[in-house]
Scaffold this active site. Structure first.
Site, PDB file in Angstrom:
ATOM      1  N   SER A   5      54.170   5.853 -39.050  1.00 33.45           N
ATOM      2  CA  SER A   5      53.041   6.636 -39.536  1.00 33.45           C
ATOM      3  C   SER A   5      52.604   6.157 -40.911  1.00 33.45           C
ATOM      4  CB  SER A   5      53.412   8.112 -39.620  1.00 33.45           C
ATOM      5  OG  SER A   5      52.370   8.841 -40.235  1.00 33.45           O
ATOM      6  N   HIS A  28      50.654   4.716 -36.139  1.00 31.92           N
ATOM      7  CA  HIS A  28      50.176   6.096 -36.097  1.00 31.92           C
ATOM      8  C   HIS A  28      49.313   6.393 -37.321  1.00 31.92           C
ATOM      9  CE1 HIS A  28      50.478  10.212 -34.518  1.00 31.92           C
ATOM     10  NE2 HIS A  28      50.537  10.605 -35.784  1.00 31.92           N
ATOM     11  N   ASP A  30      47.183   9.311 -39.188  1.00 27.17           N
ATOM     12  CA  ASP A  30      46.898  10.738 -39.299  1.00 27.17           C
ATOM     13  C   ASP A  30      45.564  10.946 -39.996  1.00 27.17           C
ATOM     14  OD1 ASP A  30      49.186  12.026 -38.116  1.00 27.17           O
ATOM     15  OD2 ASP A  30      50.364  11.282 -39.797  1.00 27.17           O
ATOM     16  N   MET A  32      43.106  13.677 -41.332  1.00 22.81           N
ATOM     17  CA  MET A  32      43.089  15.093 -41.726  1.00 22.81           C
ATOM     18  C   MET A  32      41.814  15.384 -42.505  1.00 22.81           C
ATOM     19  SD  MET A  32      46.997  15.559 -43.078  1.00 22.81           S
ATOM     20  CE  MET A  32      48.375  14.699 -42.316  1.00 22.81           C
ATOM     21  N   HIS A  61      45.706  10.271 -34.649  1.00 29.18           N
ATOM     22  CA  HIS A  61      46.035  11.687 -34.485  1.00 29.18           C
ATOM     23  C   HIS A  61      45.042  12.486 -35.324  1.00 29.18           C
ATOM     24  CE1 HIS A  61      49.246  15.044 -35.320  1.00 29.18           C
ATOM     25  NE2 HIS A  61      48.236  15.485 -34.589  1.00 29.18           N
ATOM     26  N   MET A  63      43.773  15.559 -36.843  1.00 26.36           N
ATOM     27  CA  MET A  63      44.053  16.921 -37.279  1.00 26.36           C
ATOM     28  C   MET A  63      42.810  17.434 -37.984  1.00 26.36           C
ATOM     29  SD  MET A  63      48.020  16.556 -38.531  1.00 26.36           S
ATOM     30  CE  MET A  63      48.081  14.781 -38.766  1.00 26.36           C
ATOM     31  N   MET A 132      54.309  18.400 -31.816  1.00 27.59           N
ATOM     32  CA  MET A 132      54.557  18.417 -33.254  1.00 27.59           C
ATOM     33  C   MET A 132      55.908  19.066 -33.537  1.00 27.59           C
ATOM     34  SD  MET A 132      52.061  16.896 -34.682  1.00 27.59           S
ATOM     35  CE  MET A 132      52.555  17.254 -36.377  1.00 27.59           C
ATOM     36  N   GLY A 137      50.023  18.533 -41.234  1.00 29.63           N
ATOM     37  CA  GLY A 137      49.332  18.574 -42.516  1.00 29.63           C
ATOM     38  C   GLY A 137      49.966  17.758 -43.612  1.00 29.63           C
ATOM     39  N   PHE A 138      51.291  17.637 -43.606  1.00 32.71           N
ATOM     40  CA  PHE A 138      51.968  16.911 -44.670  1.00 32.71           C
ATOM     41  C   PHE A 138      53.154  16.140 -44.106  1.00 32.71           C
ATOM     42  CE2 PHE A 138      49.862  20.408 -46.810  1.00 32.71           C
ATOM     43  CZ  PHE A 138      49.297  19.782 -47.910  1.00 32.71           C
ATOM     44  N   GLY A 139      53.411  14.962 -44.673  1.00 34.87           N
ATOM     45  CA  GLY A 139      54.569  14.192 -44.293  1.00 34.87           C
ATOM     46  C   GLY A 139      55.818  14.679 -45.007  1.00 34.87           C
ATOM     47  N   ASP A 170      56.149  13.972 -33.200  1.00 38.38           N
ATOM     48  CA  ASP A 170      55.717  13.644 -34.557  1.00 38.38           C
ATOM     49  C   ASP A 170      56.233  14.693 -35.524  1.00 38.38           C
ATOM     50  OD1 ASP A 170      54.423  12.864 -36.861  1.00 38.38           O
ATOM     51  OD2 ASP A 170      52.406  13.277 -36.132  1.00 38.38           O
ATOM     52  N   GLY A 171      57.033  14.238 -36.498  1.00 43.41           N
ATOM     53  CA  GLY A 171      57.472  15.138 -37.550  1.00 43.41           C
ATOM     54  C   GLY A 171      58.973  15.116 -37.763  1.00 43.41           C
ATOM     55  N   GLY A 172      59.397  14.589 -38.903  1.00 36.50           N
ATOM     56  CA  GLY A 172      60.806  14.614 -39.238  1.00 36.50           C
ATOM     57  C   GLY A 172      61.678  13.680 -38.433  1.00 36.50           C
ATOM     58  N   GLY A 192      57.527   8.375 -40.176  1.00 38.34           N
ATOM     59  CA  GLY A 192      56.833   8.033 -41.413  1.00 38.34           C
ATOM     60  C   GLY A 192      57.766   7.554 -42.494  1.00 38.34           C
TER      61      GLY A 192
END
Length: 222
Positions: A5, A28, A30, A32, A61, A63, A132, A137-139, A170-172, A192
């Site tokens: 990401s 990826h 993002d 936003m 992606h 958002m 998700m 909204g935030f990495g 996606d996420g963590g 990311g």
């Protein structure tokens, strides 16, 4: 599949950051808008520039509010996969058709609190499902393992022929969480800070892929 990401990359050096992960399956991106999520990143002109700068397929992606209007433009720019949020799309079946008509795969994303069951029928019109595992909204957020129940459900629906989607998360995602996600049935892992925060992003991609492959093979062999 590993999709680094660029939200965690250096925005002033995006072409170089893309070149740092030559083994990535997707890149990826993002997008936003500061409305659907409380953060503002980049838009179509940057995606068009990035498309010219790398051969890695772009995984956009969105958002954003009103993805029905904006999503086809990202497909027309050459993105391999364009994902919209179930919570933001006015007519998700139509936007899927529009994305596909513009030449990209169509993805549907659901937030951690959005039930998968509400969207199973709509997903028949999509190519990818993006679950998700943090609030969008935030990495750099902490992985939410409870969303893996949705991944397991999606995997069962795919394996039994009720859906035909690639399952993405996606996420963590990191060396500490990728195996859990792989065992649950994820096909594509967005990472990311685990990639761009590493000393060697290219090796980080390969390490995540190796871990995921081992965990997925273990699942298949049970």
């Amino acid at each position: 599949m590993i999709a680094p990401s660029i939200l965690s990359a250096d925005f002033a050096r995006l072409a170089e950051e893309a070149a740092a992960v030559p083994g990535a399956d997707w890149l990826h991106v993002d997008v936003m808008d500061g409305h659907f999520v409380p953060n503002l990143t980049l838009g179509l002109p940057v995606v068009e520039a990035l498309e010219r700068a790398t051969a890695i397929p772009l995984d956009c992606h969105l958002m954003i509010n009103d993805p029905d209007r904006w999503a086809p433009g990202y497909a027309e720019a050459g993105s391999r996969n364009v994902t919209v949020h179930a919570e933001a799309a006015h007519d998700p079946r139509k936007v899927s058709r529009d994305i596909r008509a513009a030449g990209a795969l169509a993805g549907l994303s659901i937030k951690p609190g959005t039930p998968l069951e509400d969207w199973v029928e709509v997903l028949r019109d999509y190519d990818t499902l993006l679950v998700m595992s943090v609030e969008p909204g935030f990495g750099g957020q902490k992985f939410m393992p409870e969303v893996l129940d949705k991944v397991r459900t999606a995997r069962r629906l795919v394996d039994t022929g009720h859906l035909n989607v690639l399952v993405e998360i996606d996420g963590g995602i990191s060396r500490d969480t990728v195996e859990q996600a792989a065992e649950a049935g994820v096909d594509c892992f967005v990472a990311g800070s685990a990639v761009y925060g590493a000393d060697d992003p290219e090796r980080a991609v390969e390490a995540l892929r190796d871990q995921a492959a081992r965990a997925s093979a273990h699942l298949a062999g049970r």
